[in-house]
Design an enzyme around this catalytic site. Structure first.
Site, short mmCIF file in Angstrom:
data_model
loop_
_atom_site.label_atom_id
_atom_site.label_comp_id
_atom_site.label_asym_id
_atom_site.label_seq_id
_atom_site.Cartn_x
_atom_site.Cartn_y
_atom_site.Cartn_z
N GLY A 8 0.85 -1.45 0.07
CA GLY A 8 -0.05 -0.19 -0.03
C GLY A 8 0.85 1.34 0.02
O GLY A 8 1.98 1.28 0.09
N LEU A 9 0.22 2.03 -0.44
CA LEU A 9 1.03 3.47 -0.21
C LEU A 9 1.62 3.92 1.04
O LEU A 9 1.13 3.34 2.09
CB LEU A 9 -0.02 4.72 -0.41
CG LEU A 9 -0.84 4.89 -2.08
CD1 LEU A 9 -1.94 5.68 -1.89
CD2 LEU A 9 0.46 5.09 -2.76
N SER A 10 2.62 4.83 1.06
CA SER A 10 3.12 5.41 2.38
C SER A 10 2.21 5.91 3.01
O SER A 10 1.39 6.79 2.60
CB SER A 10 4.33 6.29 1.90
OG SER A 10 4.96 6.82 2.98
N GLY A 11 2.21 5.51 4.36
CA GLY A 11 1.20 6.22 5.25
C GLY A 11 -0.17 5.60 5.21
O GLY A 11 -1.10 5.85 5.90
N GLY B 285 -0.71 2.71 6.34
CA GLY B 285 -0.99 1.84 7.55
C GLY B 285 -0.38 0.34 7.72
O GLY B 285 -0.78 -0.49 8.65
N LYS B 286 0.58 0.17 6.85
CA LYS B 286 1.25 -1.30 6.69
C LYS B 286 2.01 -1.50 7.89
O LYS B 286 1.99 -2.55 8.57
CB LYS B 286 2.09 -0.99 5.66
CG LYS B 286 1.58 -1.15 4.15
CD LYS B 286 2.65 -0.89 3.11
CE LYS B 286 3.66 -0.06 3.23
NZ LYS B 286 3.28 1.55 3.10
N THR B 287 2.69 -0.55 8.40
CA THR B 287 3.63 -0.73 9.56
C THR B 287 2.77 -0.95 10.84
O THR B 287 2.78 -1.73 11.63
CB THR B 287 4.69 0.73 9.82
OG1 THR B 287 5.43 0.66 8.51
CG2 THR B 287 5.42 0.20 11.10
N SER C 78 6.11 -1.86 -1.99
CA SER C 78 6.06 -2.88 -3.13
C SER C 78 4.87 -2.52 -4.09
O SER C 78 3.96 -3.13 -4.33
CB SER C 78 5.65 -4.43 -2.71
OG SER C 78 4.75 -4.41 -1.68
P1 ADP Z 1 2.75 2.74 6.46
O1 ADP Z 1 3.67 1.75 7.16
O2 ADP Z 1 1.98 2.13 5.30
O3 ADP Z 1 3.69 3.91 5.53
P2 ADP Z 1 2.05 3.64 9.23
O4 ADP Z 1 1.61 2.57 9.58
O5 ADP Z 1 3.61 4.17 9.35
O6 ADP Z 1 1.96 3.61 7.44
O7 ADP Z 1 1.13 5.01 9.47
C1 ADP Z 1 -0.23 4.86 9.05
C2 ADP Z 1 -0.81 5.86 9.99
O8 ADP Z 1 -2.45 5.77 9.87
C3 ADP Z 1 -0.59 5.69 11.56
O9 ADP Z 1 -0.51 6.93 12.06
C4 ADP Z 1 -1.89 4.85 12.09
O10 ADP Z 1 -2.14 5.39 13.41
C5 ADP Z 1 -2.84 5.84 11.14
N1 ADP Z 1 -3.96 4.95 11.04
C6 ADP Z 1 -5.35 5.21 11.13
N2 ADP Z 1 -6.41 4.21 11.09
C7 ADP Z 1 -5.44 3.18 10.79
C8 ADP Z 1 -5.73 1.91 10.48
N3 ADP Z 1 -7.10 1.26 10.40
N4 ADP Z 1 -4.75 0.89 10.12
C9 ADP Z 1 -3.76 1.46 10.23
N5 ADP Z 1 -3.20 2.77 10.61
C10 ADP Z 1 -4.26 3.66 10.60
#
Ligand code: ADP
Length: 193
Positions: free
Chosen positions: A15-18, A20-22, A89
């Protein structure tokens, strides 16, 4: 105590950056560890720092990054580990290539609109991409190719983190990669996985 182990698998978050993957992958890891499962989280940033240090963000380098993660995840999963990967990815063909060369590949599409990811801007990278400080940023000036048939989709603009994590855990239970809690309790004092 006997170790009762589920099937290994690859839980491939994309998925896109931000998106929620991490966050979701850490929640899943936490839940699996609490159930004494064999689990390893291959975080995109950590992999880039160690296993893929020399790689940049060209299409070729991104593909190499994904293939290496897939290779390591496969080594783990064929030994009964739930291998979790959380790299953007972005390219469908490369993810599908990893799917073909592995077993029990579970694609988890972490789906949030670009506007939502950009508003979150967890690492400040979207602002840098918009101002031209970084180029080739996924979703801005580099493509993100959505999965066509992912096993799981987490809509993180609508779901809570807990709901997204539960969705993944339920899928793993159905697949037999992790025992559900009632099965686990019936196994009494054994360690279940
Ligand atoms: P990524 O790893 O995809 O770049 P992050 O997990 O670092 O994204 O960040 C995602 C952000 O979105 C976090 O601040 C998280 O708290 C917020 N968020 C809100 N709702 C959700 C959800 N249902 N699942 C995952 N993250 C969420």
């Amino acid at each position: 105590m006997r170790l009762v182990q589920g099937k290994g698998c690859i839980l491939w978050f994309t998925g896109l950056s931000g998106s929620g993957k991490t966050t979701i992958s850490m929640g899943v890891e936490h839940e699996l560890k609490a159930r004494n499962c064999l689990v390893e989280l291959l975080d995109g940033d950590v992999i880039r720092k160690h296993l893929c240090k020399e790689l940049g963000y060209s299409k070729q380098d991104r593909d190499t990054n994904v293939r290496r993660i897939g290779f390591v995840a496969n080594l783990l999963s064929r030994n009964g580990v739930v291998a979790i990967t959380a790299a953007i990815s972005p390219y469908r063909a490369t993810r599908d290539e990893v799917r073909r060369m592995t077993e029990n590949f579970i694609e988890v599409y972490v789906n949030a609109p670009l506007e939502v990811c950009e508003a979150r801007d967890v690492k400040g990278l979207y602002a840098m991409a918009r101002s031209g400080k970084i180029q080739g940023f996924t979703g801005i000036d580099d493509p993100y190719e959505e999965p066509l048939n992912p096993e799981i989709v987490c809509y993180t603009a609508q779901e809570t983190v807990e709901e997204s994590v539960a969705k993944v855990i339920n899928y793993l239970e159905r697949l037999g990669c992790v025992l559900n809690l009632s099965e686990a309790v019936s196994l009494d004092s054994e360690i279940v996985c």
